[in-house]
Design a protein around this motif. Structure first.
Motif, mmCIF file in Angstrom:
data_model
loop_
_atom_site.group_PDB
_atom_site.id
_atom_site.type_symbol
_atom_site.label_atom_id
_atom_site.label_comp_id
_atom_site.label_asym_id
_atom_site.label_seq_id
_atom_site.Cartn_x
_atom_site.Cartn_y
_atom_site.Cartn_z
ATOM 1 N N GLY A 89 7.835 20.113 47.556
ATOM 2 C CA GLY A 89 6.570 20.238 48.148
ATOM 3 C C GLY A 89 6.061 19.037 47.444
ATOM 4 O O GLY A 89 5.186 18.411 48.406
ATOM 5 N N ARG A 90 6.264 18.494 46.200
ATOM 6 C CA ARG A 90 5.697 17.091 45.816
ATOM 7 C C ARG A 90 6.039 15.998 46.881
ATOM 8 O O ARG A 90 5.579 15.098 47.066
ATOM 9 C CB ARG A 90 6.103 16.501 44.547
ATOM 10 C CG ARG A 90 4.988 17.793 43.470
ATOM 11 C CD ARG A 90 5.242 17.295 42.180
ATOM 12 N NE ARG A 90 6.417 17.448 41.389
ATOM 13 C CZ ARG A 90 6.819 19.033 40.770
ATOM 14 N NH1 ARG A 90 5.911 19.688 40.672
ATOM 15 N NH2 ARG A 90 7.853 19.063 40.340
ATOM 16 N N ILE A 91 7.589 15.930 47.105
ATOM 17 C CA ILE A 91 7.893 15.006 47.855
ATOM 18 C C ILE A 91 7.327 14.911 49.404
ATOM 19 O O ILE A 91 7.046 13.916 49.982
ATOM 20 C CB ILE A 91 9.655 15.240 47.981
ATOM 21 C CG1 ILE A 91 10.350 14.794 46.944
ATOM 22 C CG2 ILE A 91 10.030 14.384 48.981
ATOM 23 C CD1 ILE A 91 11.845 15.195 46.664
ATOM 24 N N TYR A 92 7.188 16.324 49.917
ATOM 25 C CA TYR A 92 6.501 16.196 51.285
ATOM 26 C C TYR A 92 5.138 15.682 51.092
ATOM 27 O O TYR A 92 4.653 14.821 51.929
ATOM 28 C CB TYR A 92 6.355 17.679 51.568
ATOM 29 C CG TYR A 92 7.512 18.241 52.310
ATOM 30 C CD1 TYR A 92 8.288 17.674 53.101
ATOM 31 C CD2 TYR A 92 8.015 19.480 52.067
ATOM 32 C CE1 TYR A 92 9.842 17.942 53.767
ATOM 33 C CE2 TYR A 92 9.175 20.134 52.811
ATOM 34 C CZ TYR A 92 9.833 19.208 53.449
ATOM 35 O OH TYR A 92 10.982 19.798 54.042
ATOM 36 N N ALA A 93 4.300 16.237 49.832
ATOM 37 C CA ALA A 93 2.915 15.590 49.986
ATOM 38 C C ALA A 93 2.885 14.053 49.859
ATOM 39 O O ALA A 93 2.170 13.378 50.488
ATOM 40 C CB ALA A 93 2.266 16.147 48.769
ATOM 41 N N GLN A 94 3.980 13.444 49.006
ATOM 42 C CA GLN A 94 3.985 12.180 48.962
ATOM 43 C C GLN A 94 4.292 11.399 49.979
ATOM 44 O O GLN A 94 3.819 10.070 50.502
ATOM 45 C CB GLN A 94 4.874 11.580 47.659
ATOM 46 C CG GLN A 94 5.058 10.210 47.355
ATOM 47 C CD GLN A 94 6.151 9.965 46.460
ATOM 48 O OE1 GLN A 94 6.254 10.461 45.580
ATOM 49 N NE2 GLN A 94 7.309 8.938 46.632
ATOM 50 N N ALA A 95 5.394 11.978 50.772
ATOM 51 C CA ALA A 95 5.652 11.211 52.062
ATOM 52 C C ALA A 95 4.615 11.385 53.356
ATOM 53 O O ALA A 95 4.385 10.235 53.847
ATOM 54 C CB ALA A 95 6.892 11.946 52.745
ATOM 55 N N ILE A 96 3.805 12.447 53.183
ATOM 56 C CA ILE A 96 2.784 12.707 54.385
ATOM 57 C C ILE A 96 1.665 11.619 53.888
ATOM 58 O O ILE A 96 1.329 11.047 54.956
ATOM 59 C CB ILE A 96 2.242 14.056 54.150
ATOM 60 C CG1 ILE A 96 3.028 15.105 54.592
ATOM 61 C CG2 ILE A 96 0.811 14.230 54.899
ATOM 62 C CD1 ILE A 96 2.850 16.480 54.395
ATOM 63 N N GLN A 129 -0.354 24.677 47.598
ATOM 64 C CA GLN A 129 -1.344 24.033 46.818
ATOM 65 C C GLN A 129 -1.242 22.637 46.747
ATOM 66 O O GLN A 129 -2.114 21.887 46.688
ATOM 67 C CB GLN A 129 -1.174 24.170 45.082
ATOM 68 C CG GLN A 129 -1.608 26.118 45.278
ATOM 69 C CD GLN A 129 -2.563 26.574 45.985
ATOM 70 O OE1 GLN A 129 -3.933 26.096 45.396
ATOM 71 N NE2 GLN A 129 -2.407 27.566 46.733
ATOM 72 N N GLU A 130 0.181 22.195 46.634
ATOM 73 C CA GLU A 130 0.348 20.613 46.832
ATOM 74 C C GLU A 130 -0.053 20.033 48.131
ATOM 75 O O GLU A 130 -0.736 19.063 48.056
ATOM 76 C CB GLU A 130 1.861 20.343 46.737
ATOM 77 C CG GLU A 130 2.506 20.660 45.439
ATOM 78 C CD GLU A 130 2.391 19.640 44.537
ATOM 79 O OE1 GLU A 130 1.914 18.571 44.928
ATOM 80 O OE2 GLU A 130 2.819 19.847 43.130
#
Length: 294
Positions: A89-96, A129-130
């Motif tokens: 989830g954190r990787i997705y949020a960062q990439a987005i 939440q992320e």
């Protein structure tokens, strides 16, 4: 639109890719398996081969996309399932954020309104939440219910014990969904951002476990098939005996108990779900074919 899909060509990914490509969108499908490239391209999409745990790869794959679809691939081998969800989830949020994506559709689950007490689905809550914390995006969490194909896991039990058994059963209500109905809901959400809803539930049918057993039993020539409610201790012991890691088994039991108590669907029951077209009766022949082939 340029659309990037995670999840490779799984139960949802394949029909989703087909639907979006047929509409003329430029679709890129992320897969960790090089051998999937040819299959992806045969559907009219581009393949991006790499690992979702590689933040640089994911960011590069998302670059220039008008919309992305994010899902967490199941991995029962992970020692801590919720931590695994949180990490991706954190990787997705960062990439987005780094790629500047403005439209995001996330595959979550019913029960994801709760932070704990739902087994694996606590991970979906964490990912929600992320993504909710990302400013300036149009975000929809697709929350499907119980996947029809999870019923296939009961086939060995039916063959050996003659019944379906879980920590939920009997008169407990089971709201089910077909992956193709989920794919259609995701495709619709990605193509109509002006109708953005933060949460969208998807379901295909809603029956009691007794009713599910009756429909499946009729399909496989066992009209007296029952769905029995077992104790958590019985189910946990059975899962571990069949080789499931302790953490994964405990999460499945907790998830089943949330279904049994109704906690899993309490928010779902307050909402209007996207209703799919594939009923349990339509799915039953698929179950029967699998039953006869195993």
């Amino acid at each position: 639109m340029k659309i990037v899909l995670t999840g490779s060509l799984g139960h949802i990914g394949r029909p989703l890719t087909q639907q979006l490509a047929a509409k003329g969108h430029r679709v890129t499908v992320i897969s960790s398996r090089q051998e999937k490239r040819e299959e992806i391209e045969a559907l009219g999409a581009l393949a991006a081969i790499g690992s979702l745990t590689d933040s640089h790869f994911v960011t590069t794959a998302f670059a220039g996309a008008d919309a992305v679809y994010c899902m967490i691939p199941p991995d029962f081998g992970q020692a801590d399932q919720v931590a695994y969800y949180q990490s991706l989830g954190r990787i997705y949020a960062q990439a987005i954020q780094q790629a500047g994506v403005k439209r995001v559709v996330h595959l979550s689950s019913y029960g994801a309104h709760l932070p704990s007490g739902t087994g694996f689905i606590s991970g979906s809550y964490a990912v929600e939440q992320e993504l909710n914390a990302i400013p300036g995006i149009e975000l929809t969490h697709i929350r499907p219910t119980f996947f029809y194909y999870n019923l296939l896991h009961f086939i060995p039990m039916i063959r050996t014990a003659g019944f379906i058994g879980a920590v939920y059963g009997g008169s407990d209500r089971l709201t089910m969904v077909d992956p193709e109905d989920i794919a259609s809901a995701i495709a619709e959400a990605m193509q109509t951002p002006e109708r953005t809803e933060r949460v969208r539930y998807v379901a295909s049918d809603d029956r009691t476990c007794n009713e599910v057993a009756a429909v499946l039993g009729q399909a496989i020539g066992m009209p007296e098939l029952e769905w029995q409610t077992l104790t958590p201790e019985q189910v946990l012991a059975g899962l571990i005996a069949h080789g499931m890691p302790q953490n994964a088994a405990e999460n499945l039991v907790e998830l089943g108990l949330a279904l049994h108590t109704g906690k899993l669907r309490e928010d779902y029951d307050q909402q209007v779900a996207v209703t799919g077209s594939i009923s349990l009766d339509a799915y039953a022949p698929v179950f029967a074919r699998a039953f006869r082939s195993k």
